[in-house]
Design a protein around this motif. Sequence first.
Motif, PDB file in Angstrom:
ATOM      1  N   ARG A 112       9.206  -2.146  -7.898  1.00  0.00           N
ATOM      2  CA  ARG A 112       9.319  -1.674  -6.508  1.00  0.00           C
ATOM      3  C   ARG A 112      10.312  -2.525  -5.733  1.00  0.00           C
ATOM      4  O   ARG A 112      11.070  -2.005  -4.897  1.00  0.00           O
ATOM      5  N   ALA A 113      10.308  -3.827  -5.975  1.00  0.00           N
ATOM      6  CA  ALA A 113      11.271  -4.701  -5.296  1.00  0.00           C
ATOM      7  C   ALA A 113      12.697  -4.340  -5.697  1.00  0.00           C
ATOM      8  O   ALA A 113      13.611  -4.333  -4.869  1.00  0.00           O
ATOM      9  N   ALA A 114      12.897  -4.016  -6.980  1.00  0.00           N
ATOM     10  CA  ALA A 114      14.230  -3.637  -7.447  1.00  0.00           C
ATOM     11  C   ALA A 114      14.710  -2.368  -6.757  1.00  0.00           C
ATOM     12  O   ALA A 114      15.868  -2.272  -6.324  1.00  0.00           O
ATOM     13  N   GLN A 115      13.818  -1.374  -6.632  1.00  0.00           N
ATOM     14  CA  GLN A 115      14.191  -0.128  -5.947  1.00  0.00           C
ATOM     15  C   GLN A 115      14.538  -0.386  -4.487  1.00  0.00           C
ATOM     16  O   GLN A 115      15.454   0.225  -3.944  1.00  0.00           O
ATOM     17  N   ARG A 116      13.818  -1.296  -3.870  1.00  0.00           N
ATOM     18  CA  ARG A 116      14.007  -1.560  -2.445  1.00  0.00           C
ATOM     19  C   ARG A 116      15.396  -2.101  -2.142  1.00  0.00           C
ATOM     20  O   ARG A 116      15.974  -1.799  -1.085  1.00  0.00           O
ATOM     21  N   VAL A 117      15.949  -2.912  -3.055  1.00  0.00           N
ATOM     22  CA  VAL A 117      17.259  -3.523  -2.798  1.00  0.00           C
ATOM     23  C   VAL A 117      18.333  -2.971  -3.736  1.00  0.00           C
ATOM     24  O   VAL A 117      19.397  -3.571  -3.893  1.00  0.00           O
ATOM     25  N   ASN A 118      18.031  -1.823  -4.368  1.00  0.00           N
ATOM     26  CA  ASN A 118      19.006  -1.118  -5.209  1.00  0.00           C
ATOM     27  C   ASN A 118      19.510  -1.968  -6.377  1.00  0.00           C
ATOM     28  O   ASN A 118      20.712  -2.029  -6.668  1.00  0.00           O
ATOM     29  N   LEU A 119      18.584  -2.625  -7.056  1.00  0.00           N
ATOM     30  CA  LEU A 119      18.896  -3.352  -8.281  1.00  0.00           C
ATOM     31  C   LEU A 119      18.172  -2.691  -9.447  1.00  0.00           C
ATOM     32  O   LEU A 119      17.167  -2.001  -9.256  1.00  0.00           O
ATOM     33  N   SER A 120      18.666  -2.921 -10.664  1.00  0.00           N
ATOM     34  CA  SER A 120      17.928  -2.489 -11.843  1.00  0.00           C
ATOM     35  C   SER A 120      16.751  -3.441 -12.056  1.00  0.00           C
ATOM     36  O   SER A 120      16.739  -4.573 -11.555  1.00  0.00           O
ATOM     37  N   GLN A 121      15.760  -2.991 -12.817  1.00  0.00           N
ATOM     38  CA  GLN A 121      14.615  -3.869 -13.080  1.00  0.00           C
ATOM     39  C   GLN A 121      15.025  -5.128 -13.839  1.00  0.00           C
ATOM     40  O   GLN A 121      14.573  -6.233 -13.500  1.00  0.00           O
ATOM     41  N   PRO A 122      15.898  -5.022 -14.881  1.00  0.00           N
ATOM     42  CA  PRO A 122      16.328  -6.267 -15.547  1.00  0.00           C
ATOM     43  C   PRO A 122      17.043  -7.230 -14.594  1.00  0.00           C
ATOM     44  O   PRO A 122      16.838  -8.446 -14.664  1.00  0.00           O
ATOM     45  N   ALA A 123      17.866  -6.681 -13.682  1.00  0.00           N
ATOM     46  CA  ALA A 123      18.566  -7.547 -12.724  1.00  0.00           C
ATOM     47  C   ALA A 123      17.576  -8.231 -11.796  1.00  0.00           C
ATOM     48  O   ALA A 123      17.740  -9.420 -11.467  1.00  0.00           O
ATOM     49  N   MET A 124      16.534  -7.514 -11.384  1.00  0.00           N
ATOM     50  CA  MET A 124      15.533  -8.127 -10.512  1.00  0.00           C
ATOM     51  C   MET A 124      14.734  -9.182 -11.273  1.00  0.00           C
ATOM     52  O   MET A 124      14.383 -10.233 -10.711  1.00  0.00           O
ATOM     53  N   SER A 125      14.453  -8.939 -12.546  1.00  0.00           N
ATOM     54  CA  SER A 125      13.744  -9.938 -13.349  1.00  0.00           C
ATOM     55  C   SER A 125      14.569 -11.215 -13.474  1.00  0.00           C
ATOM     56  O   SER A 125      14.042 -12.332 -13.391  1.00  0.00           O
ATOM     57  N   ARG A 126      15.902 -11.043 -13.670  1.00  0.00           N
ATOM     58  CA  ARG A 126      16.767 -12.218 -13.737  1.00  0.00           C
ATOM     59  C   ARG A 126      16.807 -12.944 -12.392  1.00  0.00           C
ATOM     60  O   ARG A 126      16.815 -14.191 -12.341  1.00  0.00           O
ATOM     61  N   ALA A 127      16.818 -12.168 -11.307  1.00  0.00           N
ATOM     62  CA  ALA A 127      16.816 -12.785  -9.979  1.00  0.00           C
ATOM     63  C   ALA A 127      15.543 -13.582  -9.761  1.00  0.00           C
ATOM     64  O   ALA A 127      15.575 -14.689  -9.194  1.00  0.00           O
ATOM     65  N   LEU A 128      14.413 -13.046 -10.198  1.00  0.00           N
ATOM     66  CA  LEU A 128      13.148 -13.764 -10.060  1.00  0.00           C
ATOM     67  C   LEU A 128      13.187 -15.074 -10.831  1.00  0.00           C
ATOM     68  O   LEU A 128      12.730 -16.121 -10.333  1.00  0.00           O
ATOM     69  N   GLN A 129      13.747 -15.057 -12.035  1.00  0.00           N
ATOM     70  CA  GLN A 129      13.826 -16.284 -12.817  1.00  0.00           C
ATOM     71  C   GLN A 129      14.713 -17.315 -12.121  1.00  0.00           C
ATOM     72  O   GLN A 129      14.376 -18.506 -12.062  1.00  0.00           O
ATOM     73  N   ARG A 130      15.843 -16.877 -11.569  1.00  0.00           N
ATOM     74  CA  ARG A 130      16.731 -17.802 -10.860  1.00  0.00           C
ATOM     75  C   ARG A 130      16.040 -18.367  -9.619  1.00  0.00           C
ATOM     76  O   ARG A 130      16.196 -19.554  -9.284  1.00  0.00           O
ATOM     77  N   LEU A 131      15.277 -17.542  -8.918  1.00  0.00           N
ATOM     78  CA  LEU A 131      14.564 -18.015  -7.728  1.00  0.00           C
ATOM     79  C   LEU A 131      13.505 -19.035  -8.096  1.00  0.00           C
ATOM     80  O   LEU A 131      13.309 -20.042  -7.393  1.00  0.00           O
ATOM     81  N   ARG A 132      12.809 -18.806  -9.189  1.00  0.00           N
ATOM     82  CA  ARG A 132      11.799 -19.778  -9.646  1.00  0.00           C
ATOM     83  C   ARG A 132      12.448 -21.115  -9.968  1.00  0.00           C
ATOM     84  O   ARG A 132      11.906 -22.182  -9.643  1.00  0.00           O
ATOM     85  N   GLU A 133      13.621 -21.055 -10.584  1.00  0.00           N
ATOM     86  CA  GLU A 133      14.328 -22.303 -10.902  1.00  0.00           C
ATOM     87  C   GLU A 133      14.819 -22.987  -9.630  1.00  0.00           C
ATOM     88  O   GLU A 133      14.728 -24.220  -9.501  1.00  0.00           O
ATOM     89  N   ALA A 134      15.330 -22.197  -8.671  1.00  0.00           N
ATOM     90  CA  ALA A 134      15.865 -22.781  -7.443  1.00  0.00           C
ATOM     91  C   ALA A 134      14.775 -23.454  -6.618  1.00  0.00           C
ATOM     92  O   ALA A 134      14.998 -24.518  -6.027  1.00  0.00           O
ATOM     93  N   PHE A 135      13.598 -22.838  -6.562  1.00  0.00           N
ATOM     94  CA  PHE A 135      12.505 -23.384  -5.742  1.00  0.00           C
ATOM     95  C   PHE A 135      11.574 -24.306  -6.521  1.00  0.00           C
ATOM     96  O   PHE A 135      10.721 -24.959  -5.920  1.00  0.00           O
ATOM     97  N   GLY A 136      11.721 -24.336  -7.829  1.00  0.00           N
ATOM     98  CA  GLY A 136      10.816 -25.158  -8.620  1.00  0.00           C
ATOM     99  C   GLY A 136       9.365 -24.709  -8.499  1.00  0.00           C
ATOM    100  O   GLY A 136       8.452 -25.524  -8.510  1.00  0.00           O
ATOM    101  N   ASP A 137       9.187 -23.395  -8.387  1.00  0.00           N
ATOM    102  CA  ASP A 137       7.848 -22.832  -8.177  1.00  0.00           C
ATOM    103  C   ASP A 137       7.831 -21.424  -8.767  1.00  0.00           C
ATOM    104  O   ASP A 137       8.854 -20.715  -8.757  1.00  0.00           O
ATOM    105  N   GLU A 138       6.656 -20.989  -9.240  1.00  0.00           N
ATOM    106  CA  GLU A 138       6.547 -19.654  -9.828  1.00  0.00           C
ATOM    107  C   GLU A 138       6.686 -18.536  -8.790  1.00  0.00           C
ATOM    108  O   GLU A 138       7.041 -17.412  -9.111  1.00  0.00           O
TER     109      GLU A 138
END
Length: 313
Positions: free
Chosen positions: A26-52
Amino acid sequence: MTHLGRVDLNLLMPLAALLQERHVSRAAQRVNLSQPAMSRALQRLREAFGDELLVRGPGGYELTPRGERIQRQLATVLPTLDSLFSDADFAPAAAAESFRLVGTDYSARILGPPLFQRLFQQSPRSTVNFQAWHDRVFDDLARGRTDVVFFGATPPPALHSEELFQDHFVCLMSADHPLSARPRLELDDYVRCSHVMVTVAEGDQVAIDRQLQALGTARTVSLTVPYHTAAPFALPGTQLVATLPWRIVARHAEGPALRAVPAPAEIRDMTYSMSWHSRLDDDPAQRWLRETIRSVAATVQTFGEPYSPATGA
């Protein structure tokens, strides 16, 4: 600036969508990303914030405490950034905004037609999504899923609210109902009647039943319906009574089969308001939307004559 320099600002919108939707697709649809792209974004955000940020729970993804803090901060940061990079003025004729409104069939019927006409006359490229009332409406407002809510009772104090107009209640019943000739219903007679309840929120007709609760009494409900405009059709030839705002009765219940009697004096007038989240205070498009609503509501205030027991109209 050291921390900001390490952050890809393109991740802010995916971050906001993930924290609000708590669902990758649903988050991917909201910002017009593919699901794999959103999954990669989530992983990068977890690394940037040092939090799940998001962790799986029994009912789906849940926010970590850090994720909850970030979500609260984004509610202030994103509107500020949006105004920073957008024009200060709003030109409705050229705009293509998407406005999200929520209300019952009362607001859709009484406010809706003149409001929709005004909005599309002045901003023909914009869209309006008018959603039905539901019990999570104020949570959606806080999460940024809704822009303006129309409400006929006291809204949560955390929201910004403004009175639009008032309406008074009448008791609609079959013309052959034993109480149909009364100049006004007394409270004792009223609570003994068999009632049609319009289930507005949490299983109650809030503007009526909370007043009765405050008086230490309750009414007998024989029928529940989801819409104000459905109630009049259940009344002819029965002993049922529907307590409805006068504007609904005046527009939907004319004819010899029904009779409108003023509600008990203890049932106070309904104050009809619009509510919005404070983060939308300074958004030019939202300010224009609210001003348009105010302007339309001013015309609604003048609709119809007060109910007259002498004429039954």
